[in-house]
Structures are given as C-alpha cells and as structure tokens.
Design a protein around this motif. Structure first.
Motif, PDB file in Angstrom:
ATOM      1  N   MET A 187      41.085  33.723  39.905  1.00  0.00           N
ATOM      2  CA  MET A 187      40.527  35.006  40.628  1.00  0.00           C
ATOM      3  C   MET A 187      39.477  34.653  41.720  1.00  0.00           C
ATOM      4  O   MET A 187      38.757  33.801  41.835  1.00  0.00           O
ATOM      5  CB  MET A 187      39.551  35.703  39.451  1.00  0.00           C
ATOM      6  CG  MET A 187      40.228  36.142  38.265  1.00  0.00           C
ATOM      7  SD  MET A 187      39.383  37.168  37.344  1.00  0.00           S
ATOM      8  CE  MET A 187      40.417  37.012  35.990  1.00  0.00           C
ATOM      9  N   ASP A 188      40.024  35.631  42.743  1.00  0.00           N
ATOM     10  CA  ASP A 188      39.311  35.464  44.213  1.00  0.00           C
ATOM     11  C   ASP A 188      38.118  36.276  44.005  1.00  0.00           C
ATOM     12  O   ASP A 188      38.053  37.209  43.678  1.00  0.00           O
ATOM     13  CB  ASP A 188      40.365  35.627  45.140  1.00  0.00           C
ATOM     14  CG  ASP A 188      39.650  35.163  46.477  1.00  0.00           C
ATOM     15  OD1 ASP A 188      38.422  34.562  46.683  1.00  0.00           O
ATOM     16  OD2 ASP A 188      40.311  35.753  47.690  1.00  0.00           O
ATOM     17  N   ALA A 189      36.981  35.693  44.472  1.00  0.00           N
ATOM     18  CA  ALA A 189      35.631  36.585  44.404  1.00  0.00           C
ATOM     19  C   ALA A 189      36.042  37.984  45.532  1.00  0.00           C
ATOM     20  O   ALA A 189      35.203  38.685  45.156  1.00  0.00           O
ATOM     21  CB  ALA A 189      34.601  35.724  45.264  1.00  0.00           C
ATOM     22  N   ALA A 190      36.780  37.682  46.214  1.00  0.00           N
ATOM     23  CA  ALA A 190      37.002  38.756  47.041  1.00  0.00           C
ATOM     24  C   ALA A 190      38.013  39.756  46.700  1.00  0.00           C
ATOM     25  O   ALA A 190      37.896  41.040  47.331  1.00  0.00           O
ATOM     26  CB  ALA A 190      37.412  38.395  48.560  1.00  0.00           C
ATOM     27  N   GLU A 191      38.383  39.704  45.722  1.00  0.00           N
ATOM     28  CA  GLU A 191      39.296  40.548  44.933  1.00  0.00           C
ATOM     29  C   GLU A 191      38.460  41.702  44.510  1.00  0.00           C
ATOM     30  O   GLU A 191      37.533  41.835  43.791  1.00  0.00           O
ATOM     31  CB  GLU A 191      40.096  40.163  43.800  1.00  0.00           C
ATOM     32  CG  GLU A 191      41.314  39.548  43.955  1.00  0.00           C
ATOM     33  CD  GLU A 191      42.148  38.987  42.886  1.00  0.00           C
ATOM     34  OE1 GLU A 191      41.664  38.867  41.598  1.00  0.00           O
ATOM     35  OE2 GLU A 191      43.208  38.634  42.967  1.00  0.00           O
ATOM     36  N   PRO A 192      38.969  42.955  44.656  1.00  0.00           N
ATOM     37  CA  PRO A 192      38.219  44.223  43.897  1.00  0.00           C
ATOM     38  C   PRO A 192      38.426  44.324  42.438  1.00  0.00           C
ATOM     39  O   PRO A 192      39.063  43.511  41.741  1.00  0.00           O
ATOM     40  CB  PRO A 192      39.148  45.360  44.547  1.00  0.00           C
ATOM     41  CG  PRO A 192      39.976  44.931  45.730  1.00  0.00           C
ATOM     42  CD  PRO A 192      40.304  43.318  45.461  1.00  0.00           C
ATOM     43  N   GLU A 193      37.430  44.850  42.070  1.00  0.00           N
ATOM     44  CA  GLU A 193      37.328  45.019  40.430  1.00  0.00           C
ATOM     45  C   GLU A 193      38.451  45.493  39.880  1.00  0.00           C
ATOM     46  O   GLU A 193      38.930  45.324  38.769  1.00  0.00           O
ATOM     47  CB  GLU A 193      35.972  45.872  40.141  1.00  0.00           C
ATOM     48  CG  GLU A 193      35.587  45.840  38.667  1.00  0.00           C
ATOM     49  CD  GLU A 193      34.536  46.397  38.278  1.00  0.00           C
ATOM     50  OE1 GLU A 193      34.309  47.026  37.318  1.00  0.00           O
ATOM     51  OE2 GLU A 193      33.430  46.664  38.900  1.00  0.00           O
ATOM     52  N   SER A 194      39.172  46.552  40.459  1.00  0.00           N
ATOM     53  CA  SER A 194      40.377  47.201  39.943  1.00  0.00           C
ATOM     54  C   SER A 194      41.396  46.253  39.815  1.00  0.00           C
ATOM     55  O   SER A 194      42.135  46.245  38.807  1.00  0.00           O
ATOM     56  CB  SER A 194      40.724  48.423  40.692  1.00  0.00           C
ATOM     57  OG  SER A 194      40.958  47.974  41.938  1.00  0.00           O
ATOM     58  N   ILE A 195      41.675  45.387  40.711  1.00  0.00           N
ATOM     59  CA  ILE A 195      42.798  44.389  40.742  1.00  0.00           C
ATOM     60  C   ILE A 195      42.466  43.355  39.539  1.00  0.00           C
ATOM     61  O   ILE A 195      43.385  42.827  38.844  1.00  0.00           O
ATOM     62  CB  ILE A 195      42.909  43.817  42.082  1.00  0.00           C
ATOM     63  CG1 ILE A 195      43.442  44.666  43.202  1.00  0.00           C
ATOM     64  CG2 ILE A 195      43.944  42.596  42.023  1.00  0.00           C
ATOM     65  CD1 ILE A 195      43.588  44.247  44.359  1.00  0.00           C
ATOM     66  N   GLN A 196      41.040  43.061  39.500  1.00  0.00           N
ATOM     67  CA  GLN A 196      40.915  41.961  38.307  1.00  0.00           C
ATOM     68  C   GLN A 196      41.087  42.573  36.723  1.00  0.00           C
ATOM     69  O   GLN A 196      41.780  41.912  36.194  1.00  0.00           O
ATOM     70  CB  GLN A 196      39.374  41.697  38.311  1.00  0.00           C
ATOM     71  CG  GLN A 196      39.009  40.600  39.525  1.00  0.00           C
ATOM     72  CD  GLN A 196      37.649  40.385  39.776  1.00  0.00           C
ATOM     73  OE1 GLN A 196      36.739  40.976  39.008  1.00  0.00           O
ATOM     74  NE2 GLN A 196      37.206  39.409  40.653  1.00  0.00           N
ATOM     75  N   ARG A 197      40.755  43.821  36.772  1.00  0.00           N
ATOM     76  CA  ARG A 197      41.138  44.721  35.676  1.00  0.00           C
ATOM     77  C   ARG A 197      42.492  44.730  35.142  1.00  0.00           C
ATOM     78  O   ARG A 197      43.047  44.456  34.276  1.00  0.00           O
ATOM     79  CB  ARG A 197      40.581  45.984  35.536  1.00  0.00           C
ATOM     80  CG  ARG A 197      39.044  46.241  34.605  1.00  0.00           C
ATOM     81  CD  ARG A 197      38.634  47.606  34.646  1.00  0.00           C
ATOM     82  NE  ARG A 197      38.491  47.918  36.090  1.00  0.00           N
ATOM     83  CZ  ARG A 197      38.705  49.334  36.654  1.00  0.00           C
ATOM     84  NH1 ARG A 197      38.574  50.167  35.685  1.00  0.00           N
ATOM     85  NH2 ARG A 197      38.346  49.479  37.965  1.00  0.00           N
ATOM     86  N   TRP A 198      43.224  44.837  36.295  1.00  0.00           N
ATOM     87  CA  TRP A 198      44.643  45.095  36.381  1.00  0.00           C
ATOM     88  C   TRP A 198      45.145  43.609  35.750  1.00  0.00           C
ATOM     89  O   TRP A 198      46.032  43.703  34.847  1.00  0.00           O
ATOM     90  CB  TRP A 198      45.333  45.579  37.501  1.00  0.00           C
ATOM     91  CG  TRP A 198      46.941  45.665  37.555  1.00  0.00           C
ATOM     92  CD1 TRP A 198      47.530  46.677  36.789  1.00  0.00           C
ATOM     93  CD2 TRP A 198      47.665  44.545  37.831  1.00  0.00           C
ATOM     94  NE1 TRP A 198      48.957  46.273  37.060  1.00  0.00           N
ATOM     95  CE2 TRP A 198      49.269  44.945  37.621  1.00  0.00           C
ATOM     96  CE3 TRP A 198      47.422  43.311  38.398  1.00  0.00           C
ATOM     97  CZ2 TRP A 198      50.061  44.148  37.783  1.00  0.00           C
ATOM     98  CZ3 TRP A 198      48.504  42.499  38.547  1.00  0.00           C
ATOM     99  CH2 TRP A 198      50.226  43.092  38.286  1.00  0.00           C
ATOM    100  N   ARG A 199      44.681  42.846  36.329  1.00  0.00           N
ATOM    101  CA  ARG A 199      45.227  41.332  36.047  1.00  0.00           C
ATOM    102  C   ARG A 199      45.059  41.038  34.496  1.00  0.00           C
ATOM    103  O   ARG A 199      45.750  40.422  33.707  1.00  0.00           O
ATOM    104  CB  ARG A 199      44.595  40.144  36.913  1.00  0.00           C
ATOM    105  CG  ARG A 199      45.277  39.999  38.217  1.00  0.00           C
ATOM    106  CD  ARG A 199      44.529  38.765  39.004  1.00  0.00           C
ATOM    107  NE  ARG A 199      44.879  39.016  40.359  1.00  0.00           N
ATOM    108  CZ  ARG A 199      45.705  38.474  40.915  1.00  0.00           C
ATOM    109  NH1 ARG A 199      46.955  38.099  40.385  1.00  0.00           N
ATOM    110  NH2 ARG A 199      46.089  38.332  42.095  1.00  0.00           N
TER     111      ARG A 199
END
Length: 120
Positions: A2-14
């Motif tokens: 996980m990249d720190a620059a990824e938005p939270e919505s994309i992290q949740r989706w992953r």
C-alpha cells in the motif's frame, strides 16, 4: 504494497477486494472437497455394483452348469436325441467362413422329433 499516497477509498476497496477473493477461494475449496467426496462415494457404489454383478453371474453360471450336467448325465433312452439337439445350434445364420450344415441340422431335428426308426 500500500502506497502512503493512495486515497483511503482505494485502500478500503483493496481490503474488500482481498476479502472477497479469500471468500471465493474458500468457497471454491469447499466445492472441490464436496465434489471429491461425491466422486469417491459414486466410485465406491460402482465398485459395489460391479462386485454384486460378478457374484450374481458366478452363481448363475454354477446353476447353469449344474443343470447342464444333470441333463447331460440323464440316461433315459427316450430323450437321447433331445439331449443331442439341446447341444446343437439350430439357428439358420450362415457365415461364409463356415461349412453349410443345413442338412445335418435337418437330420438332427427329424431325429429329435421322431427318434430312430425301430428295427423289426
């Protein structure tokens, strides 16, 4: 990963995506296991059926052999030609590679029906 620059919505989706994949893998594994068990049971049933069929055929063959031996050893002179006729194939199927036995077949049928003429 996980990249720190990824938005939270994309992290949740992953995370949800990985969870769905794990669930699908678990369900596929369960289905696979169920199919293997079903196949094993079906195979065992097939073996049991085959074994029973063999046993039935063996018993039938023993019974047929016993009946054949009893008929063969029957010493009653009245039915001698009937015993001979029972051993002969009277079907009229002709095969090119075999001899013509029609005359012999007809003689045996006559003997079966009328027997030998009695000498005076």
């Amino acid at each position: 990963m996980m990249d720190a620059a990824e938005p939270e919505s994309i992290q949740r989706w992953r995370e949800e995506f990985e969870e769905r994949i794990k669930e699908k893998d678990a369900k596929a594994e369960e289905d696979n296991q169920a199919l293997k068990e079903e196949g094993t049971q079906e195979l065992e049933g097939l073996h049991d059926t085959h074994k029973q069929l063999i046993e039935d055929n063996l018993q039938k063959n023993k019974d047929d052999e016993e009946a054949f031996i009893n008929a063969r050893d029957d010493t009653n002179p009245d039915n001698a030609w009937q015993r001979v006729a029972a051993l002969v194939d009277f079907s009229t199927k002709a095969n090119r590679n075999q001899r013509d036995v029609a005359r012999m077949r007809s003689v045996l049928l006559q003997l079966k029906q009328h027997g030998l003429p009695q000498a005076a």
